[in-house]
Design a protein around this motif. Structure first.
Motif, PDB file in Angstrom:
ATOM      1  N   GLU A  73       0.826  -1.209   0.000  1.00  9.60           N
ATOM      2  CA  GLU A  73       0.000   0.000   0.000  1.00  9.60           C
ATOM      3  C   GLU A  73       0.862   1.262   0.000  1.00  9.60           C
ATOM      4  N   GLU A  74       2.000   1.208   0.706  1.00  9.73           N
ATOM      5  CA  GLU A  74       2.920   2.354   0.686  1.00  9.73           C
ATOM      6  C   GLU A  74       3.446   2.605  -0.720  1.00  9.73           C
ATOM      7  N   VAL A  75       3.777   1.523  -1.426  1.00 10.05           N
ATOM      8  CA  VAL A  75       4.276   1.666  -2.795  1.00 10.05           C
ATOM      9  C   VAL A  75       3.195   2.270  -3.680  1.00 10.05           C
ATOM     10  N   ILE A  76       1.974   1.764  -3.547  1.00  8.51           N
ATOM     11  CA  ILE A  76       0.866   2.278  -4.356  1.00  8.51           C
ATOM     12  C   ILE A  76       0.623   3.756  -4.053  1.00  8.51           C
ATOM     13  N   GLY A 109      10.926   5.969  -4.242  1.00  9.37           N
ATOM     14  CA  GLY A 109      12.136   5.154  -4.163  1.00  9.37           C
ATOM     15  C   GLY A 109      12.268   4.473  -2.807  1.00  9.37           C
ATOM     16  N   GLY A 110      11.929   5.181  -1.730  1.00  9.54           N
ATOM     17  CA  GLY A 110      11.975   4.596  -0.386  1.00  9.54           C
ATOM     18  C   GLY A 110      10.980   3.460  -0.224  1.00  9.54           C
ATOM     19  N   ALA A 111       9.781   3.644  -0.748  1.00 13.15           N
ATOM     20  CA  ALA A 111       8.764   2.590  -0.680  1.00 13.15           C
ATOM     21  C   ALA A 111       9.214   1.366  -1.467  1.00 13.15           C
ATOM     22  N   LEU A 112       9.843   1.594  -2.611  1.00 10.74           N
ATOM     23  CA  LEU A 112      10.348   0.465  -3.403  1.00 10.74           C
ATOM     24  C   LEU A 112      11.467  -0.262  -2.660  1.00 10.74           C
ATOM     25  N   PRO A 193      19.889   3.376   4.209  1.00  9.29           N
ATOM     26  CA  PRO A 193      18.716   2.887   4.928  1.00  9.29           C
ATOM     27  C   PRO A 193      19.084   1.723   5.839  1.00  9.29           C
ATOM     28  N   LYS A 194      18.412   1.644   6.977  1.00  8.24           N
ATOM     29  CA  LYS A 194      18.644   0.544   7.908  1.00  8.24           C
ATOM     30  C   LYS A 194      17.689  -0.581   7.558  1.00  8.24           C
ATOM     31  N   VAL A 195      18.247  -1.767   7.435  1.00  6.50           N
ATOM     32  CA  VAL A 195      17.441  -2.944   7.120  1.00  6.50           C
ATOM     33  C   VAL A 195      17.391  -3.821   8.351  1.00  6.50           C
TER      34      VAL A 195
END
Length: 197
Positions: A73-76, A109-112, A193-195
């Motif tokens: 949903e964030e990506v969308i 880009g962050g959502a991806l 980014p922290k994973v």
């Protein structure tokens, strides 16, 4: 009488020479501006390619990782936000609009990135050939975006330099040429980014 004719002739030659010189500088500025516009059109092209790939990627992931619906949903949502801002040629003349455009693209880009981290959690998703093909296309598109942004910034640098150097600055001020905005990194992008799993 001959002296007057000679003086008039020299003045006419000087005026014609100045006029031809002005036309030459103007033409160089027009060519540089068209180069910027062409590079901007290519940036738009690769962003559109990314926007077109995302629905396919999302649908493929939905089939395998329904439990991660929030990431999808964030990506969308990010895609919708990024595609709402029209990347028109006028955008490069408005630094505030350019910043909004870059922010929306950064959110996408962050959502991806979060989506790709989700994929790492699900080995069965990684083994799906459709997903692997889409992921490869998306990674290639992200690389193309970076390349086209760099090329755009190079064209902007060349154009803005011509505008600021004399005699281009003189002709630019008379003809209404304005500086173009650069693509800039989104704030915080220098921090990786922290994973977490």
């Amino acid at each position: 009488m001959r002296i007057a004719i000679a003086i008039i002739g020299i003045i006419v030659i000087a005026v014609v020479g100045l006029f031809i010189w002005g036309i030459g500088v103007n033409n160089q500025l027009v060519q540089a501006e068209q180069g910027v516009n062409e590079k901007w059109a290519q940036v738009q092209n690769v962003y559109q390619r990314r926007a077109d790939l995302i629905p396919n990627l999302v649908e493929t992931v939905k089939g395998f990782a329904a439990q991660e619906r929030t990431v999808l949903e964030e990506v969308i949502k990010a895609r919708a936000s990024a595609t709402q801002i029209k990347a028109t040629p006028e955008l490069v003349n408005d630094p505030a609009a350019m910043q909004k455009f870059q922010q929306a693209q950064g959110e996408l880009g962050g959502a991806l990135s979060r989506l790709l981290v989700t994929v790492e959690r699900y080995p069965e998703l990684k083994s799906n050939q459709n997903f692997l093909a889409l992921q490869s296309q998306l990674e290639g598109t992200e690389n193309r975006i970076a390349v086209e942004r760099r090329r755009y910034n190079e064209a902007v640098r060349e154009y803005n330099t011509r505008l600021r150097l004399f005699p281009g600055s003189l002709v630019a001020s008379l003809r209404g040429f304005r500086e173009k905005a650069y693509f800039e990194a989104t704030p915080g992008s220098e921090t990786p980014p922290k994973v977490k799993f």
